[in-house]
Design a protein around this motif. Structure first.
Motif, PDB file in Angstrom:
ATOM      1  N   TRP A  22      36.168  58.090 -37.447  1.00 19.59           N
ATOM      2  CA  TRP A  22      34.802  57.560 -37.374  1.00 19.59           C
ATOM      3  C   TRP A  22      34.045  57.727 -38.678  1.00 19.59           C
ATOM      4  CZ3 TRP A  22      30.760  60.996 -38.099  1.00 19.59           C
ATOM      5  CH2 TRP A  22      31.067  62.355 -37.999  1.00 19.59           C
TER       6      TRP A  22
ATOM      7  N   ASN B  50      33.597  54.627 -40.900  1.00 21.51           N
ATOM      8  CA  ASN B  50      33.016  53.471 -40.176  1.00 21.51           C
ATOM      9  C   ASN B  50      32.456  52.401 -41.114  1.00 21.51           C
ATOM     10  OD1 ASN B  50      29.773  53.677 -40.158  1.00 21.51           O
ATOM     11  ND2 ASN B  50      30.653  55.732 -40.219  1.00 21.51           N
TER      12      ASN B  50
ATOM     13  N   TYR C 225      38.872  53.374 -31.540  1.00 22.63           N
ATOM     14  CA  TYR C 225      37.909  53.177 -30.446  1.00 22.63           C
ATOM     15  C   TYR C 225      37.653  54.478 -29.682  1.00 22.63           C
ATOM     16  CZ  TYR C 225      35.634  51.068 -26.375  1.00 22.63           C
ATOM     17  OH  TYR C 225      34.735  50.756 -25.390  1.00 22.63           O
TER      18      TYR C 225
ATOM     19  N   ARG D 156      25.920  64.051 -28.633  1.00 21.35           N
ATOM     20  CA  ARG D 156      26.854  62.929 -28.449  1.00 21.35           C
ATOM     21  C   ARG D 156      28.233  63.473 -28.062  1.00 21.35           C
ATOM     22  NH1 ARG D 156      27.474  58.012 -32.856  1.00 21.35           N
ATOM     23  NH2 ARG D 156      29.098  56.841 -31.765  1.00 21.35           N
TER      24      ARG D 156
ATOM     25  N   SER E  64      33.466  55.205 -34.207  1.00 19.86           N
ATOM     26  CA  SER E  64      32.884  54.281 -35.176  1.00 19.86           C
ATOM     27  C   SER E  64      31.982  53.268 -34.483  1.00 19.86           C
ATOM     28  CB  SER E  64      33.994  53.549 -35.938  1.00 19.86           C
ATOM     29  OG  SER E  64      33.455  52.530 -36.742  1.00 19.86           O
ATOM     30  N   ASN E  65      30.682  53.342 -34.759  1.00 17.48           N
ATOM     31  CA  ASN E  65      29.741  52.396 -34.155  1.00 17.48           C
ATOM     32  C   ASN E  65      29.990  50.967 -34.619  1.00 17.48           C
ATOM     33  OD1 ASN E  65      28.365  54.355 -32.718  1.00 17.48           O
ATOM     34  ND2 ASN E  65      26.915  54.769 -34.375  1.00 17.48           N
ATOM     35  N   SER E  66      30.472  50.796 -35.845  1.00 12.57           N
ATOM     36  CA  SER E  66      30.723  49.444 -36.360  1.00 12.57           C
ATOM     37  C   SER E  66      32.017  48.864 -35.799  1.00 12.57           C
ATOM     38  CB  SER E  66      30.768  49.457 -37.892  1.00 12.57           C
ATOM     39  OG  SER E  66      31.793  50.321 -38.357  1.00 12.57           O
TER      40      SER E  66
ATOM     41  N   ALA F 289      33.722  49.867 -32.810  1.00 16.41           N
ATOM     42  CA  ALA F 289      33.882  49.830 -31.348  1.00 16.41           C
ATOM     43  C   ALA F 289      33.578  48.465 -30.728  1.00 16.41           C
ATOM     44  CB  ALA F 289      33.030  50.926 -30.707  1.00 16.41           C
TER      45      ALA F 289
ATOM     46  N   ARG G 170      37.327  57.059 -22.697  1.00 20.24           N
ATOM     47  CA  ARG G 170      37.234  55.863 -23.548  1.00 20.24           C
ATOM     48  C   ARG G 170      38.566  55.111 -23.592  1.00 20.24           C
ATOM     49  NH1 ARG G 170      32.997  54.714 -26.407  1.00 20.24           N
ATOM     50  NH2 ARG G 170      34.140  53.716 -28.117  1.00 20.24           N
TER      51      ARG G 170
END
Length: 402
Positions: A291, A294, A329, A342, A347-349, A351, A391
């Motif tokens: 992550w 990202n 992911y 959290r 990785s927010n970008s 996922a 996940r």
């Protein structure tokens, strides 16, 4: 002696099969002609003659449609398929009935099923011309002639076949191009030679990096729409053309993208496709799935989406793509540092892009994802936390059959 008209049994059968209703489907310009009026008058008393005259009208209509479509296209089609040469309108008038049917088919004015039906009608008519005590037209023959001549020819409007110049004007417009319904329909009816000519033009424009981005984008959009309407043999011919341009060198990302859009990708050399996706997998793996990387995930994943996602990936390299995306992911356990609240760091970008890629090709992804349940790296990631394992389950649910 009675002056009453004697209605033949065949005429009664014709009427039972909605002959009058079928006549109403004939285009207005033919409705007004004397030939169709004679068909109406003959139908109750001499159905055989009525059907022969209806076929005469259909052949005359095909001659007119061929001329409207263009002598240049008639000339191309005649030359390509070994038909008598066409250089002027008079040559069309001198074509035999059988050849007119063949030429109309080769020009795209008749579909293959319609061509076969019209050819059968012509064979029946030849039998009718020699009708005597040994041969009498059956009711089914008359109905077949009647329905085919109207449905395949006389009810259909003439088609003006599309020209390359028209497509050129669209893709070189000052804004985004749209292949509208009229263009798509005209292309669908175009003969093979014209379809190939147009698709080669669009393919060349899409790959020409010296052209403006807008023109190339327009060509890419239009080739995708028109290729969906192209006949399979046309796509095979286009694939040969592209393969000749590529030669033995490796495929570029642009070439693969255009090949997928234009439906020629399946026909390209396997070795070149393997080499391309091997290189792309290497590029993906060079970017860590962690992550913390990202910032680099978005561009590489978006490039895969632009290439059609995972569906075109060669089977030899598909597991590499799915494994990298899966590990990216599912992430790793969180709960520390700035992300103390959290449960999973991922990785927010990446996922949402991975979600999009997997969702678009569930049948392709599912076997690979199931196999990853026993993969050492995936198992190690899942053991590290329940939230990470969940996940992974999310991905399995995503690709399950609906």
């Amino acid at each position: 002696m009675s002056n009453d008209v004697v209605v033949q049994p065949a005429a009664e059968a014709m009427e039972a099969n909605d002959a009058s209703s079928l006549m109403l489907l004939i285009r207005p310009q033919w409705q007004a002609k004397g030939l169709i009026e004679r068909v109406r008058r003959l139908l109750p008393v001499d159905p055989s003659s009525a059907c022969q005259r209806l076929l005469n009208a259909a052949i005359a209509d095909l001659r007119e449609k061929i001329k409207i479509a263009g002598i240049d296209i008639a000339e191309e089609s005649a030359s390509a398929f070994g038909l008598p040469p066409v250089r002027k309108a008079d040559d069309i008038d001198n074509y035999s009935t059988a050849r007119i049917i063949d030429l109309a088919y080769r020009m795209g004015l008749l579909s293959r099923p319609e061509w076969r039906r019209m050819t059968r009608v012509y064979d029946i008519r030849r039998d009718l011309e020699h009708e005597d005590s040994e041969y009498e037209a059956g009711v089914e023959d008359l109905i077949y002639i009647f329905k085919t001549c109207i449905e395949a020819v006389l009810a259909r409007d003439p088609v003006t076949l599309i020209k390359v110049a028209e497509v050129k004007d669209v893709v070189q417009a000052a804004g985004p191009a749209v292949a509208d319904e009229r263009m798509t329909e005209d292309f669908e009816h175009a003969p093979d030679t014209r379809q190939i000519e147009i698709l080669k033009f669009l393919l060349s424009l899409s790959l020409n990096e010296s052209e403006s981005e807008l023109v190339r984008s327009n060509a890419f959009t239009v080739i995708g729409v028109l290729a969906d309407s192209a006949r399979d043999n046309v796509i095979v011919e286009l694939a040969k053309h592209m393969q000749e341009k590529v030669g033995r060198r490796g495929l570029t990302a642009l070439e693969v993208r255009v090949a997928i859009k234009s439906r020629v990708y399946p026909y390209l050399r396997k070795a070149q496709k393997k080499a391309f996706y091997s290189g792309l997998a290497g590029t993906l793996e060079a970017v860590s799935y962690n992550w913390r990387s990202n910032a680099n995930h978005g561009s590489v994943l978006r490039s895969i989406i632009e290439l059609g996602g995972l569906a075109p990936v060669t089977p030899e390299h598909l597991p590499r793509f799915v494994k990298w995306m899966t590990l990216c992911y599912i992430g790793e356990p969180g709960g520390y540092g700035a992300g103390v609240g959290r449960a999973v760091f991922f990785s927010n970008s990446a996922a949402p892009l991975i979600h999009e890629i997997f969702e678009a090709a569930p049948e392709v992804v599912r076997p690979e994802l199931v196999a990853l349940e026993s993969d050492r790296d995936v198992q190690a990631a899942k053991i590290r936390g329940v939230a990470v394992s969940r996940r992974f389950d999310e991905l399995l649910d995503l690709v399950e059959p609906r």
